[in-house]
Write an enzyme that holds these catalytic residues in place. Structure first.
Site, PDB file in Angstrom:
ATOM      1  N   ASP A 181      25.717  15.099  34.733  1.00 41.53           N
ATOM      2  CA  ASP A 181      24.463  14.394  35.036  1.00 41.53           C
ATOM      3  C   ASP A 181      23.648  14.399  33.743  1.00 41.53           C
ATOM      4  O   ASP A 181      24.008  15.042  32.762  1.00 41.53           O
ATOM      5  CB  ASP A 181      23.704  15.120  36.159  1.00 41.53           C
ATOM      6  N   SER A 182      22.502  13.697  33.786  1.00 41.30           N
ATOM      7  CA  SER A 182      21.617  13.705  32.624  1.00 41.30           C
ATOM      8  C   SER A 182      20.889  15.044  32.495  1.00 41.30           C
ATOM      9  O   SER A 182      20.464  15.400  31.406  1.00 41.30           O
ATOM     10  CB  SER A 182      20.595  12.581  32.766  1.00 41.30           C
ATOM     11  N   CYS A 204      25.587  11.692  39.042  1.00 40.09           N
ATOM     12  CA  CYS A 204      24.407  10.951  38.594  1.00 40.09           C
ATOM     13  C   CYS A 204      24.538   9.533  39.141  1.00 40.09           C
ATOM     14  O   CYS A 204      25.520   8.849  38.838  1.00 40.09           O
ATOM     15  CB  CYS A 204      24.375  10.942  37.071  1.00 40.09           C
ATOM     16  N   GLU A 243      12.515  17.981  37.430  1.00 43.20           N
ATOM     17  CA  GLU A 243      12.844  18.748  36.219  1.00 43.20           C
ATOM     18  C   GLU A 243      11.800  19.842  36.000  1.00 43.20           C
ATOM     19  O   GLU A 243      12.098  20.921  35.510  1.00 43.20           O
ATOM     20  CB  GLU A 243      12.880  17.828  34.983  1.00 43.20           C
ATOM     21  N   CYS A 258      19.549   9.505  43.876  1.00 44.85           N
ATOM     22  CA  CYS A 258      19.437  10.130  42.559  1.00 44.85           C
ATOM     23  C   CYS A 258      19.637  11.611  42.835  1.00 44.85           C
ATOM     24  O   CYS A 258      19.056  12.156  43.786  1.00 44.85           O
ATOM     25  CB  CYS A 258      18.063   9.881  41.949  1.00 44.85           C
ATOM     26  N   HIS A 311      18.609  14.137  41.460  1.00 49.07           N
ATOM     27  CA  HIS A 311      17.420  14.991  41.319  1.00 49.07           C
ATOM     28  C   HIS A 311      16.637  15.066  42.637  1.00 49.07           C
ATOM     29  O   HIS A 311      15.884  16.002  42.853  1.00 49.07           O
ATOM     30  CB  HIS A 311      16.473  14.431  40.252  1.00 49.07           C
TER      31      HIS A 311
HETATM   32  N1  DGL Z   1      20.060  12.405  38.321  1.00 49.54           N
HETATM   33  C1  DGL Z   1      20.277  11.094  37.867  1.00 49.54           C
HETATM   34  C2  DGL Z   1      20.654  10.155  38.995  1.00 49.54           C
HETATM   35  O1  DGL Z   1      21.270  10.580  39.949  1.00 49.54           O
HETATM   36  C3  DGL Z   1      19.315  10.407  36.941  1.00 49.54           C
HETATM   37  C4  DGL Z   1      18.126  11.040  36.418  1.00 49.54           C
HETATM   38  C5  DGL Z   1      17.666  10.379  35.139  1.00 49.54           C
HETATM   39  O2  DGL Z   1      18.151  10.828  34.108  1.00 49.54           O
HETATM   40  O3  DGL Z   1      16.868   9.441  35.187  1.00 49.54           O
HETATM   41  O4  DGL Z   1      20.375   8.991  38.955  1.00 49.54           O
END
Ligand code: DGL
Length: 268
Positions: free
Chosen positions: A13-14, A76, A153, A185, A187
């Site tokens: 993931d990012s 992600c 985050e 997402c 997150h």
């Molecule tokens: N967690 C990532 C997703 O599922 C993206 C978060 C990001 O870097 O913008 O889309």
């Protein structure tokens, strides 16, 4: 029947979001080794262009390939919306869009489905296209939530500011009588309590971890993916592309009750 395959499963993931997927997978498959990559130096992906997201995702895949993983889970949604290949150089690649769409359709009786995602994911229309391909009569209502990733985050999962922002993004979707909401997402499960306070219990939430775990389970059972049959203690290793004590602290919190064996910074 495949013989024991001790190679780890790569997950990327990012940033910290994919840890919600890692936790789900590591709990579900207690024998498997995992290697997690958080591309924290280049976070966020959700505000970047499709070609940049694709380039970063390919670099992450090539890096994990070199670590000799047996499969890669793109934990992600933003990266999954740009990279639809089922395999890369013969390596199985798991993308979260189709499992999430399928899971939402299973849970929804009205087939009115909401999707929350980053700007890039919503602009790609990846969920809308997949849901309509699987069920052409479904109705899809999406909403980009660019402020959610920094809140997650930051670890502000139960802050009054988070509650306000969640209300602002999520309440318009309720006007469409959705009965299922995709947290599109990785997150967003970190903000799940705040999101469900707004949706109420009548709306089912779908997250990527739960959806993709089901697919891996199927592939292990059907022998498309080799299980680790070793009796040794399995390992969970975390790599990031930037150093951050804050990442380590939030990661421990997200991964509870699991304890990662190592954290290290890598160059892609
Ligand atoms: N967690 C990532 C997703 O599922 C993206 C978060 C990001 O870097 O913008 O889309």
């Amino acid at each position: 029947m495949l013989s024991s395959d001790t190679r780890p499963i790569g997950v990327f993931d990012s940033g910290i979001g994919g840890l919600t997927v890692l936790r789900e997978l590591a709990v579900r498959f207690p024998q498997e080794n995992f290697l997690y990559l958080g591309d924290t130096a280049r976070l966020p992906y959700g505000s970047k262009s499709p070609s940049t997201i694709r380039k970063y995702s390919e670099q992450n895949i090539h890096f994990l390939e070199k670590q000799h993983v047996k499969a890669i889970v793109i934990a992600c949604n933003t990266a999954s919306s740009q990279l639809t290949e089922r395999e890369f150089d013969g390596l199985p690649i798991y993308n979260v869009i189709e499992p999430g769409s399928q899971r939402a359709l299973e849970k929804s009786s009205a087939k009115k489905i909401g999707v929350l995602g980053t700007r890039a994911t919503v602009n790609s229309q990846a969920y809308r296209k997949k849901i309509l391909e699987l069920h052409p009569q479904a109705e899809v209502f999406d909403q980009a939530c660019p402020l959610f990733v920094p809140l997650a985050e930051e670890g502000w999962d139960s802050d009054p500011v988070t509650n306000l922002i969640v209300f602002r993004y999520v309440s318009p979707l309720l006007g469409h009588s959705i009965d299922t909401l995709i947290l599109g997402c990785t997150h967003y499960p970190i903000l799940k309590s705040a999101i469900s306070r707004v949706t109420g219990s009548a709306v089912e939430l779908v997250d990527s971890g739960e959806a993709i775990a089901h697919w891996l389970d199927r592939d292990f059972t059907e022998g498309r993916l080799g299980k680790n049959a070793s009796q040794d203690e399995r390992t969970i290793e975390i790599m990031t592309t930037d150093h951050s004590a804050h990442f380590t602290e939030v990661a421990h919190r997200i991964l509870t009750p699991l304890t990662p064996h190592s954290f290290r910074v890598v160059d892609l």
